[in-house]
Design an enzyme around this catalytic site. Structure first.
Site, short mmCIF file in Angstrom:
data_model
loop_
_atom_site.label_atom_id
_atom_site.label_comp_id
_atom_site.label_asym_id
_atom_site.label_seq_id
_atom_site.Cartn_x
_atom_site.Cartn_y
_atom_site.Cartn_z
N LYS A 82 38.25 37.22 49.67
CA LYS A 82 39.03 37.03 48.43
C LYS A 82 39.26 38.38 47.75
O LYS A 82 40.36 38.68 47.30
CB LYS A 82 38.29 36.05 47.50
CG LYS A 82 38.33 34.62 48.01
CD LYS A 82 37.45 33.65 47.23
CE LYS A 82 37.46 32.28 47.92
NZ LYS A 82 36.60 31.27 47.29
N GLN A 118 31.68 31.20 43.11
CA GLN A 118 31.68 30.69 44.48
C GLN A 118 30.65 29.56 44.63
O GLN A 118 29.49 29.68 44.21
CB GLN A 118 31.37 31.83 45.47
CG GLN A 118 31.46 31.45 46.93
CD GLN A 118 32.88 31.13 47.41
OE1 GLN A 118 33.87 31.55 46.79
NE2 GLN A 118 32.99 30.37 48.48
N ASP A 172 40.22 28.17 40.07
CA ASP A 172 39.94 27.14 41.08
C ASP A 172 40.56 25.81 40.69
O ASP A 172 40.67 24.92 41.53
CB ASP A 172 38.42 26.92 41.19
CG ASP A 172 37.77 27.80 42.25
OD1 ASP A 172 38.38 28.00 43.31
OD2 ASP A 172 36.64 28.27 41.99
N1 GUN Z 1 33.38 27.39 48.20
C1 GUN Z 1 34.15 27.00 49.25
N2 GUN Z 1 35.45 26.94 48.88
C2 GUN Z 1 35.49 27.28 47.57
C3 GUN Z 1 36.56 27.40 46.64
O1 GUN Z 1 37.74 27.16 46.93
N3 GUN Z 1 36.19 27.80 45.38
C4 GUN Z 1 34.91 28.05 45.04
N4 GUN Z 1 34.67 28.41 43.78
N5 GUN Z 1 33.89 27.93 45.89
C5 GUN Z 1 34.19 27.55 47.14
#
Ligand code: GUN
Length: 296
Positions: free
Chosen positions: A52, A96, A119
């Site tokens: 990311k 995350q 998100d």
């Molecule tokens: N863990 C796995 N996928 C995601 C996501 O799209 N956002 C977040 N915050 N954690 C994740």
């Protein structure tokens, strides 16, 4: 034989559009920033967050990295989120998941300012999406819609079937399809006559989380199939392989267009996170979102 929907190519185009929007904002002295919060040492989470951050850099989005150790208390994590909410340099906040045992993920998600919730997990954003109001849209559902529009620019009036009812994919993608004037059915693993419901779909979104559960014979001729599943199974040679929720080899003979796994929805998720960060930077300032950014 159907048209393959190339998620890598559509995601690359979306990232290029985000970079274009970032340049428009730079002309106004705005530099969008994403705060990432990675708690602990989970190897998969570390890889995701690193990707990311790398993609942010590629499109010109600043990253503000926080990596507290796994022993952080819930109160301290809430305090960090509070500081990020108040920080004018931060446009988006990504905590995350999963979080270590002992931390209530929903308490953390709900503490994020909904305007910085890139998100789209906050219940304010879920509620706003359901009410047809402006919202931060979760990344995977937004990615599904952008892939769908790449082969079906106006899905108005079509029958869409969503298989899966999770808060992060099934329910929000159903809301987006409704907003696009589709006739929407939300089905799931316990739906009676699931095969018949799937066969009725002009648009089938598979987000049930079970390897190849949706058989090729369940696909209506010419349907557009978006497969959200990522399941690791044992291949013929005993090695692990990734498959979706749809029996791809059989389905591609019947569908009009279909996403592969991998290389379909997966690459869209991070691209949509970047998109959401630009949208958050604009909305927080009461600005219009640059035209380069496509709708979800
Ligand atoms: N863990 C796995 N996928 C995601 C996501 O799209 N956002 C977040 N915050 N954690 C994740």
């Amino acid at each position: 034989m159907s048209r393959l929907i190339d998620g890598k190519a559509v995601a690359a185009e979306l990232r290029a559009r985000v970079a274009e929007a970032v340049a428009v904002l730079a002309d106004r002295d705005i530099s969008p920033g994403l705060a990432t919060v990675l708690v602990g040492e989970d190897p998969a989470s570390r890889v995701y967050v690193r990707n990311k951050i790398r993609m942010c850099a590629e499109v010109g989005i600043r990253s503000i990295e926080h990596a507290p150790d796994a022993g952080i208390s819930q109160a301290a994590l809430l305090d960090l989120v509070g500081r990020l909410n108040a920080d004018p340099e931060v446009d988006g906040i990504l905590v995350q998941l999963p979080l270590p045992a002992g931390i209530d993920a929903s308490r953390i998600t709900e503490a994020i300012d909904p305007l910085k919730d890139v998100d789209g997990f906050h219940t304010t954003n879920a509620g706003r999406l359901s009410a047809g109001l402006e919202a931060m849209v979760p990344c995977t559902p937004a990615g599904c819609m952008i892939l769908l529009r790449s082969v079906c620019p106006d899905p108005k009036g079509l029958r869409a079937v969503v298989v899966g009812r999770s808060n992060i994919v099934g329910k929000p993608v159903a809301q987006l399809l409704l907003a696009a004037h589709c006739t929407v059915t939300i089905a799931h693993s316990r739906t009676v006559d699931l095969d018949a419901r799937c066969r009725e779909a002009d648009i089938l979104i598979a987000a049930v989380g079970r390897a190849e559960m949706i058989r090729g014979g369940w696909i209506g001729p010419g349907a557009t199939v978006i497969d959200v599943g990522i399941n690791r199974i044992e291949g013929k040679d005993g090695k692990g392989v990734l498959v979706g929720d749809v029996e791809f080899e059989a389905a591609k003979e019947v569908a009009g267009a279909i996403t592969p796994v991998p290389g379909g929805v997966g690459p869209m998720t991070i691209a949509c996170l970047l998109r959401n960060t630009v949208i958050a930077a604009c909305r927080r300032r009461g600005m219009d979102v640059p035209e380069a950014i496509p709708p979800a």
